[in-house]
Design a protein around this motif. Structure first.
Motif, PDB file in Angstrom:
ATOM      1  N   ILE A 294      44.977  59.734  13.329  1.00  0.00           N
ATOM      2  CA  ILE A 294      44.860  58.440  14.017  1.00  0.00           C
ATOM      3  C   ILE A 294      45.800  57.420  13.377  1.00  0.00           C
ATOM      4  O   ILE A 294      46.485  56.656  14.077  1.00  0.00           O
ATOM      5  N   ALA A 295      45.855  57.411  12.035  1.00  0.00           N
ATOM      6  CA  ALA A 295      46.722  56.460  11.332  1.00  0.00           C
ATOM      7  C   ALA A 295      48.191  56.726  11.644  1.00  0.00           C
ATOM      8  O   ALA A 295      48.958  55.793  11.927  1.00  0.00           O
ATOM      9  N   ALA A 296      48.600  58.001  11.611  1.00  0.00           N
ATOM     10  CA  ALA A 296      50.010  58.347  11.822  1.00  0.00           C
ATOM     11  C   ALA A 296      50.455  58.069  13.258  1.00  0.00           C
ATOM     12  O   ALA A 296      51.498  57.451  13.489  1.00  0.00           O
ATOM     13  N   VAL A 297      49.646  58.510  14.222  1.00  0.00           N
ATOM     14  CA  VAL A 297      50.004  58.291  15.626  1.00  0.00           C
ATOM     15  C   VAL A 297      49.945  56.788  15.956  1.00  0.00           C
ATOM     16  O   VAL A 297      50.808  56.260  16.663  1.00  0.00           O
ATOM     17  N   GLY A 298      48.945  56.100  15.394  1.00  0.00           N
ATOM     18  CA  GLY A 298      48.785  54.674  15.654  1.00  0.00           C
ATOM     19  C   GLY A 298      49.950  53.850  15.134  1.00  0.00           C
ATOM     20  O   GLY A 298      50.468  52.975  15.842  1.00  0.00           O
ATOM     21  N   ILE A 299      50.389  54.127  13.910  1.00  0.00           N
ATOM     22  CA  ILE A 299      51.475  53.326  13.346  1.00  0.00           C
ATOM     23  C   ILE A 299      52.778  53.572  14.099  1.00  0.00           C
ATOM     24  O   ILE A 299      53.581  52.659  14.315  1.00  0.00           O
ATOM     25  N   HIS A 300      52.997  54.814  14.567  1.00  0.00           N
ATOM     26  CA  HIS A 300      54.192  55.108  15.357  1.00  0.00           C
ATOM     27  C   HIS A 300      54.127  54.431  16.731  1.00  0.00           C
ATOM     28  O   HIS A 300      55.134  53.901  17.218  1.00  0.00           O
ATOM     29  N   PHE A 301      52.959  54.450  17.351  1.00  0.00           N
ATOM     30  CA  PHE A 301      52.811  53.805  18.657  1.00  0.00           C
ATOM     31  C   PHE A 301      53.094  52.313  18.561  1.00  0.00           C
ATOM     32  O   PHE A 301      53.884  51.760  19.334  1.00  0.00           O
ATOM     33  N   PHE A 302      52.476  51.650  17.587  1.00  0.00           N
ATOM     34  CA  PHE A 302      52.621  50.192  17.482  1.00  0.00           C
ATOM     35  C   PHE A 302      54.033  49.787  17.036  1.00  0.00           C
ATOM     36  O   PHE A 302      54.490  48.692  17.370  1.00  0.00           O
ATOM     37  N   GLN A 303      54.722  50.656  16.279  1.00  0.00           N
ATOM     38  CA  GLN A 303      56.090  50.325  15.902  1.00  0.00           C
ATOM     39  C   GLN A 303      56.945  50.088  17.151  1.00  0.00           C
ATOM     40  O   GLN A 303      57.742  49.155  17.210  1.00  0.00           O
ATOM     41  N   GLN A 304      56.783  50.951  18.157  1.00  0.00           N
ATOM     42  CA  GLN A 304      57.588  50.836  19.371  1.00  0.00           C
ATOM     43  C   GLN A 304      56.968  49.888  20.398  1.00  0.00           C
ATOM     44  O   GLN A 304      57.687  49.173  21.097  1.00  0.00           O
ATOM     45  N   ALA A 305      55.639  49.872  20.487  1.00  0.00           N
ATOM     46  CA  ALA A 305      54.978  49.032  21.498  1.00  0.00           C
ATOM     47  C   ALA A 305      55.168  47.546  21.236  1.00  0.00           C
ATOM     48  O   ALA A 305      55.019  46.727  22.147  1.00  0.00           O
TER      49      ALA A 305
END
Length: 532
Positions: A294-305
């Protein structure tokens, strides 16, 4: 220790006396230059991604004129590379477990070389899209493998510094792409954009040759049962021989190899060759693995979003909406964006291991929220004014630079550092590829819809939307992401698993570490007393 520095017996009590120098604090070990060189070489593959992102922002202006494209086709041209890179990032985890981290980087360079040539020699839109597809696969490989390799090579004392290198070189690539746009913009339209895109093939050749001299990742060598080779590599890349032995012991434990085993080559169970990884990641994850994912996917999502690729890829359009109309001025302003991003990412690399991931990340996202709101205000005012407002143009340009500066001190490098260091060894390659997949999907969707989106909700409205997403990101990071600075890769699994209660877990780990150190000191004191 020289003879005059040796402890001596006190003549009255018989106790050992120490020289004053013995009470000096221990010297901080020097940064390992070999590990630094390996991380630099591996991370330079990220230049290819940065160059493509930077160069397409300007090249698309001339491609649109040359091929008479609509805005929708321009969006597809610009944004699909992120989606194409999914193929590469999805395959990179398995490929790197199969042929090794080093050869996977060489493979990525070769794919991008072919893609750049195809784009440079394109005769029509369809041909160009084929080149984008091939280059996208190479970009996907590079995005996943560079942070994994550098995280596995770097000592814990400088892992944040070294693992931030891929993001540094992405920014260097963006800057070179912007400069390339400005330099080749003087050529005839049909030649300029072809040189901009095709010249990207040149660095990939030198990168592939340079990477061949690097050692393989010691963690991958252990997963293959090649203990002797892994030990020799660790001796070269660790700050001390003692640290090398500790790292080898941790990796052996993670790979299921008995600590006392010192054979040159050993047999490793199939579970550590990659089988069952997807089951343990997605179907039956432990609480710790679920939290990490959750942490890894979340930080990648928010970096681009939070809008970074929209700014990088469409900065000439943003400056045009802000009131800068001349092509050369727009491209010159994008060079300023690239320079600012690169400058602040260099500053961030030296702070990661001193300040820590969390403080930098939260400071970064806070600054991004403020700058996005002010950029949205400036663009909205310009959009509703019939006159040229110099102060509003200056505000917009300043806020774009402030936004990329805050992004570069935290959100940019920490996304790659954090996601590459928190996964357990046997899940690391595929786990990181999932984070990269989330990153690329989000980037692709936003890049392919940015022009349509700002026509629907206004250019200012788009940046208010990005500010709202960044605010949600701040809450997510504050709640779920623990500090990882100074911890070995093998300690991460203990730190994760309690989700919002990670602070309690961290206190318990710190308490256990102190008790362990005190026990070792007490044991050493007892041994010394017995010897005396």
């Amino acid at each position: 220790m020289a003879d005059h520095q040796k402890p001596e017996k006190d003549g009255f009590s018989g106790r050992t006396t120490n020289d004053i120098a013995d009470f000096d604090p221990p010297h901080k070990p020097k940064r390992n230059k070999f590990a630094l060189a390996c991380s630099l070489l591996a991370s330079m593959i990220s230049i290819l991604l940065g160059y493509d992102g930077g160069v397409i922002s300007g090249a698309s202006i001339y491609i649109k004129d040359d091929f008479k494209l609509s805005d929708v086709k321009v969006e597809i041209l610009v944004g699909t590379l992120s989606l194409y890179s999914l193929v590469g990032s999805a395959a990179a985890g398995r490929t790197s477990d199969w042929i090794g981290r080093k050869l996977t980087i060489v493979f990525a360079s070769g794919i991008f070389f072919a893609g750049a040539l195809l784009m440079g020699f394109s005769t029509n839109y369809a041909f160009l899209m084929v080149g984008r597809f091939v280059a996208g696969i190479g970009v996907g490989y590079a995005l996943m493998i560079a942070p994994v390799y550098t995280a596995e090579v770097a000592p814990a004392s400088s892992r944040g510094f070294l693992t931030s290198f891929p993001e540094v070189f992405i920014n260097v690539g963006i800057l070179i792409g912007y400069i390339s746009n400005y330099a080749f913009s003087k050529l005839p339209t049909h030649l300029g954009w072809r040189f901009m895109l095709g010249i990207g093939a040149v660095p990939s050749v030198f990168l592939a040759i340079g990477i061949l001299v690097m050692p393989e990742s010691p963690r991958w060598l252990v997963m293959q049962g090649r203990l002797g080779e892994a030990k020799r590599v660790l001796d070269k890349i660790s700050d001390s021989l003692e640290e090398s032995r500790l790292r080898l012991a941790d990796i052996k434990q993670a790979a299921g190899i008995p600590e006392e085993c010192d054979d040159e080559i050993v047999s490793v169970s199939k579970d550590h060759h990659g089988e069952g990884v997807w089951r343990d990641l997605l179907l039956r994850p432990t609480p710790s693995v679920r939290h990490v994912l959750i942490a890894a996917v979340g930080i990648h999502f928010f970096q681009q979003a939070s809008g970074i690729d929209s700014v990088v890829l469409y900065s000439p359009r943003i400056f045009e909406k802000a009131g800068i109309t001349k092509d050369s001025d727009k491209l010159l302003a994008t060079v300023a964006v690239g320079f600012t991003k690169t400058l602040f990412i260099l500053v961030a690399t030296f702070w990661l291991d001193k300040i820590g991931r969390r403080k930098l990340l939260l400071s970064s996202i806070g600054g991004m929220i403020v700058s996005l709101v002010l950029l949205g205000v400036g663009l909205t005012i310009i959009d509703h004014s019939d006159k040229k407002l110099v102060w509003a143009i200056a505000l917009c340009l300043t806020m774009v630079l402030v936004y990329v500066a805050f992004f570069s001190i935290g959100m940019g490098p920490i996304t790659w550092v954090y996601s590459s260091e928190i996964f357990p060894l046997r899940l690391r390659a595929q786990g990181c590829s999932m984070g990269v997949a989330a990153n690329r999907v989000t980037s692709g969707v936003l890049s392919m819809t940015f022009l349509s989106l700002y026509k629907a909700i206004t250019i200012g409205g788009v940046f208010f939307l990005f500010a709202g997403i960044a605010l949600v990101a701040f809450v997510f990071f504050y709640t779920l992401l623990p500090e990882t600075r100074g911890r070995t890769l093998e300690e991460m699994e203990e730190l994760f698993g309690t989700f919002c209660n990670w602070r309690t877990t961290m206190k318990e780990l710190e308490k256990n570490k102190v008790e362990k150190i005190q026990g070792q000191i007490q044991m050493g004191t007892t041994t010394t007393t017995k010897n005396n």
